[in-house]
Design an enzyme around this catalytic site. Structure first.
Site, PDB file in Angstrom:
ATOM      1  N   ARG A  35      -5.691  37.748  40.445  1.00  0.00           N
ATOM      2  CA  ARG A  35      -6.171  39.043  40.377  1.00  0.00           C
ATOM      3  C   ARG A  35      -7.205  39.472  41.358  1.00  0.00           C
ATOM      4  NH1 ARG A  35      -5.780  41.864  35.309  1.00  0.00           N
ATOM      5  NH2 ARG A  35      -3.741  41.049  34.495  1.00  0.00           N
ATOM      6  N   ARG A  39      -9.852  45.739  39.921  1.00  0.00           N
ATOM      7  CA  ARG A  39     -10.990  46.503  39.798  1.00  0.00           C
ATOM      8  C   ARG A  39     -12.494  46.389  40.244  1.00  0.00           C
ATOM      9  NH1 ARG A  39      -9.056  47.391  33.713  1.00  0.00           N
ATOM     10  NH2 ARG A  39      -8.573  45.140  34.158  1.00  0.00           N
ATOM     11  N   ARG A  48      -6.524  53.243  43.107  1.00  0.00           N
ATOM     12  CA  ARG A  48      -6.065  53.332  41.660  1.00  0.00           C
ATOM     13  C   ARG A  48      -6.065  54.678  41.207  1.00  0.00           C
ATOM     14  NH1 ARG A  48      -4.140  53.915  37.416  1.00  0.00           N
ATOM     15  NH2 ARG A  48      -4.122  52.698  35.643  1.00  0.00           N
ATOM     16  N   ASP A  85       3.074  44.053  38.320  1.00  0.00           N
ATOM     17  CA  ASP A  85       2.624  43.278  37.380  1.00  0.00           C
ATOM     18  C   ASP A  85       3.804  42.828  36.563  1.00  0.00           C
ATOM     19  OD1 ASP A  85       0.272  43.733  35.445  1.00  0.00           O
ATOM     20  OD2 ASP A  85       1.913  43.960  34.124  1.00  0.00           O
ATOM     21  N   TYR A 161       4.297  39.872  24.866  1.00  0.00           N
ATOM     22  CA  TYR A 161       3.908  41.424  24.916  1.00  0.00           C
ATOM     23  C   TYR A 161       5.207  42.361  24.196  1.00  0.00           C
ATOM     24  CZ  TYR A 161      -0.039  40.320  27.644  1.00  0.00           C
ATOM     25  OH  TYR A 161      -1.366  39.783  28.208  1.00  0.00           O
TER      26      TYR A 161
HETATM   27  O1  CP3 Z   1      -4.016  40.718  42.452  1.00  0.00           O
HETATM   28  C1  CP3 Z   1      -3.142  40.045  41.606  1.00  0.00           C
HETATM   29  O2  CP3 Z   1      -3.213  38.814  41.104  1.00  0.00           O
HETATM   30  C2  CP3 Z   1      -1.953  40.758  41.647  1.00  0.00           C
HETATM   31  C3  CP3 Z   1      -1.490  41.653  40.756  1.00  0.00           C
HETATM   32  C4  CP3 Z   1      -1.278  41.406  39.244  1.00  0.00           C
HETATM   33  C5  CP3 Z   1      -1.683  42.340  38.150  1.00  0.00           C
HETATM   34  N1  CP3 Z   1      -1.265  41.844  36.949  1.00  0.00           N
HETATM   35  C6  CP3 Z   1      -2.230  43.439  38.414  1.00  0.00           C
HETATM   36  C7  CP3 Z   1      -2.955  44.250  37.464  1.00  0.00           C
HETATM   37  C8  CP3 Z   1      -0.930  39.876  38.808  1.00  0.00           C
HETATM   38  C9  CP3 Z   1      -0.362  38.814  39.109  1.00  0.00           C
HETATM   39  C10 CP3 Z   1      -0.893  40.377  37.100  1.00  0.00           C
HETATM   40  C11 CP3 Z   1      -0.379  39.450  36.277  1.00  0.00           C
HETATM   41  C12 CP3 Z   1      -0.512  39.949  34.829  1.00  0.00           C
HETATM   42  N2  CP3 Z   1      -0.250  40.951  34.314  1.00  0.00           N
HETATM   43  C13 CP3 Z   1      -0.621  38.757  33.729  1.00  0.00           C
HETATM   44  C14 CP3 Z   1      -0.642  37.206  34.084  1.00  0.00           C
HETATM   45  C15 CP3 Z   1      -1.878  36.606  34.654  1.00  0.00           C
HETATM   46  C16 CP3 Z   1      -3.132  36.839  33.608  1.00  0.00           C
HETATM   47  O3  CP3 Z   1      -4.062  37.613  33.998  1.00  0.00           O
HETATM   48  O4  CP3 Z   1      -3.146  36.238  32.456  1.00  0.00           O
HETATM   49  C17 CP3 Z   1      -0.727  39.473  32.460  1.00  0.00           C
HETATM   50  C18 CP3 Z   1      -0.929  38.844  31.429  1.00  0.00           C
HETATM   51  C19 CP3 Z   1      -0.463  40.919  32.881  1.00  0.00           C
HETATM   52  C20 CP3 Z   1      -0.411  41.906  31.931  1.00  0.00           C
HETATM   53  C21 CP3 Z   1      -1.367  42.828  31.918  1.00  0.00           C
HETATM   54  N3  CP3 Z   1      -1.378  43.985  33.134  1.00  0.00           N
HETATM   55  C22 CP3 Z   1      -2.558  43.425  31.279  1.00  0.00           C
HETATM   56  C23 CP3 Z   1      -2.900  42.684  30.004  1.00  0.00           C
HETATM   57  C24 CP3 Z   1      -3.210  44.277  31.732  1.00  0.00           C
HETATM   58  C25 CP3 Z   1      -4.234  45.223  31.170  1.00  0.00           C
HETATM   59  C26 CP3 Z   1      -5.590  44.460  30.983  1.00  0.00           C
HETATM   60  C27 CP3 Z   1      -6.557  44.730  32.033  1.00  0.00           C
HETATM   61  O5  CP3 Z   1      -6.836  43.909  32.792  1.00  0.00           O
HETATM   62  O6  CP3 Z   1      -6.729  46.160  32.370  1.00  0.00           O
HETATM   63  C28 CP3 Z   1      -2.667  44.645  32.850  1.00  0.00           C
HETATM   64  C29 CP3 Z   1      -2.784  45.589  33.970  1.00  0.00           C
HETATM   65  C30 CP3 Z   1      -3.190  45.268  35.159  1.00  0.00           C
HETATM   66  N4  CP3 Z   1      -2.382  44.405  36.010  1.00  0.00           N
HETATM   67  C31 CP3 Z   1      -4.338  45.428  36.338  1.00  0.00           C
HETATM   68  C32 CP3 Z   1      -4.010  44.879  37.511  1.00  0.00           C
HETATM   69  C33 CP3 Z   1      -5.180  44.951  38.748  1.00  0.00           C
HETATM   70  C34 CP3 Z   1      -5.613  46.415  35.956  1.00  0.00           C
HETATM   71  C35 CP3 Z   1      -4.843  47.825  35.778  1.00  0.00           C
HETATM   72  C36 CP3 Z   1      -5.886  49.090  36.342  1.00  0.00           C
HETATM   73  O7  CP3 Z   1      -6.294  48.635  37.394  1.00  0.00           O
HETATM   74  O8  CP3 Z   1      -6.011  50.076  35.535  1.00  0.00           O
END
Ligand code: CP3
Length: 353
Positions: A35, A39, A48, A85, A161
């Site tokens: 990640r 944010r 964003r 994602d 999910y």
């Molecule tokens: O920088 C990186 O690692 C690359 C991008 C990336 C994102 N999601 C961007 C993201 C990667 C590799 C993921 C993987 C992901 N997404 C996983 C597996 C890794 C882990 O953390 O366990 C999972 C379970 C998800 C599903 C997911 N995506 C959830 C549950 C959420 C919402 C929760 C949250 O943190 O807000 C997301 C949204 C998400 N994916 C964000 C980002 C940067 C935040 C959304 C935003 O910016 O509004």
């Protein structure tokens, strides 16, 4: 006077993360952070805000490429990870997907045979074509030692999910579904493995130099369910990716799998394995690193806390894995409230001691 010999720019496999993933020990390990585009960075929050919603953000190559590159401008990282994602795959298979602010992802739930049969893998490459454009754009702009990592969610984690219709604490609905209707569950795993393999091949063909499979919810499963939901679908993906002629390293991340990690490595065929922070360093050095290069595993809470406790933990991880292939990372993603200075301190300490 003759110039000193220049490194051959054609040997791209000389990037330090690729060496680590071939099992080579290095004086300092390469580092990237799960990640890392996110944010905790003000420039990410600004970007964003310009996207109408999170899915469009991921599927707009210009924006996704910019988000991918942002952390590299601040920190001396060894890799960029594609901004996307794991839930784009169910969306491309026909599930409705929305990200609700403060609540996380919402999907149309898959709870029975009819909803599994309503899914399709036919539309995956078309729907996710913008992601390959993001990969190509990022690849053009990467310099020097920095490699590009593509990724997908593992079938089990993605299915949790889909079956729940949202995130869940203990993956209850998915575990019940897997026991109650093993045949439909197996069908769902097969479809997800095929779609995921196709998507990973697209990313590699567009220029991703490493692939990572995130199984974020691999903890708490019985031996039987771990086999059906984690090992077999992941092995299936690795086989399909290799059968398509893609030979880039594949990192598997069975988060929370603990003592099942050696079996995961042996039976899935992944090149390397990412460790979460609960994996003891000495145990991993003796039981995992001889099987495959490791990635990890600083507690993301230590990165948030910073200070001498973080420094000591970084040094212990670097030292524990110094004898073999090691890519430094966290045990799980960096959180939004983490101070940027802590991230800078982490990267600097790992790279330079
Ligand atoms: O920088 C990186 O690692 C690359 C991008 C990336 C994102 N999601 C961007 C993201 C990667 C590799 C993921 C993987 C992901 N997404 C996983 C597996 C890794 C882990 O953390 O366990 C999972 C379970 C998800 C599903 C997911 N995506 C959830 C549950 C959420 C919402 C929760 C949250 O943190 O807000 C997301 C949204 C998400 N994916 C964000 C980002 C940067 C935040 C959304 C935003 O910016 O509004």
């Amino acid at each position: 006077m003759s110039d000193p010999p220049m490194p051959d720019p054609l040997i791209s496999s000389d990037k330090s993360i690729l060496k680590a993933l071939r099992g080579e020990a290095q004086a300092r390990p390469p580092i990237w952070v799960m990640r890392q585009a996110g944010r905790y960075l003000p420039e990410y929050r600004e970007l964003r805000q310009r996207a109408p919603d999170f899915v469009s953000f991921c599927l707009t190559p210009e924006m996704a490429a910019e988000a991918t590159l942002q952390p590299l401008r601040r920190f001396e990282l060894s890799a960029a990870i594609l901004f996307a994602d794991i839930l784009l795959i169910p969306m491309a298979m026909g599930c409705d997907l929305r990200f609700v602010k403060g609540e996380g992802p919402k999907l149309s739930p898959v709870r029975d045979r009819a909803s599994v049969d309503a899914l399709t893998t036919d539309t995956v490459s078309r729907t996710l074509a913008p992601v390959t454009e993001t990969v190509a754009r990022v690849k053009e702009q990467l310099e020097g030692d920095v490699a590009l990592i593509g990724f997908a969610g593992a079938p089990w984690t993605v299915a949790t999910y889909m079956i729940e219709g949202e995130g869940s604490r203990d993956q209850w609905a998915a575990r019940v579904f897997a026991y109650e209707d093993p045949e439909s569950f197996g069908r769902l795993m097969t479809m997800l493995s095929a779609a995921t393999a196709e998507y990973l091949v697209m990313q590699a063909e567009a220029g991703a130099e490493v692939l990572k499979i995130f199984d974020s919810w691999a903890s708490g499963l019985t031996e039987d369910l771990f086999q059906r939901a984690v090992i077999e679908p992941t092995a299936d993906i690795v086989r399909q990716v290799r059968a398509a002629g893609v030979d880039v390293p594949i990192i598997g991340f069975p988060r929370g799998a603990g003592p099942a990690i050696p079996r995961y490595v042996r039976e899935t065929g992944v090149t390397a394995v990412a460790l979460d922070q609960s994996v003891p360093l000495n145990w991993a050095r003796e039981n995992v690193q001889p099987l495959a290069p490791v990635q990890g595993n600083l507690d993301n809470a230590l990165l948030r806390a910073g200070g001498p406790a973080m420094d000591a933990a970084i040094d212990a991880i670097v030292e524990a894995f110094a004898g073999g292939g090691h890519v430094f990372n966290l045990g799980h993603g960096i959180t939004p409230e983490t101070p940027i200075e802590n991230m800078a301190r982490l990267v600097n300490r790992v790279r330079h001691g």
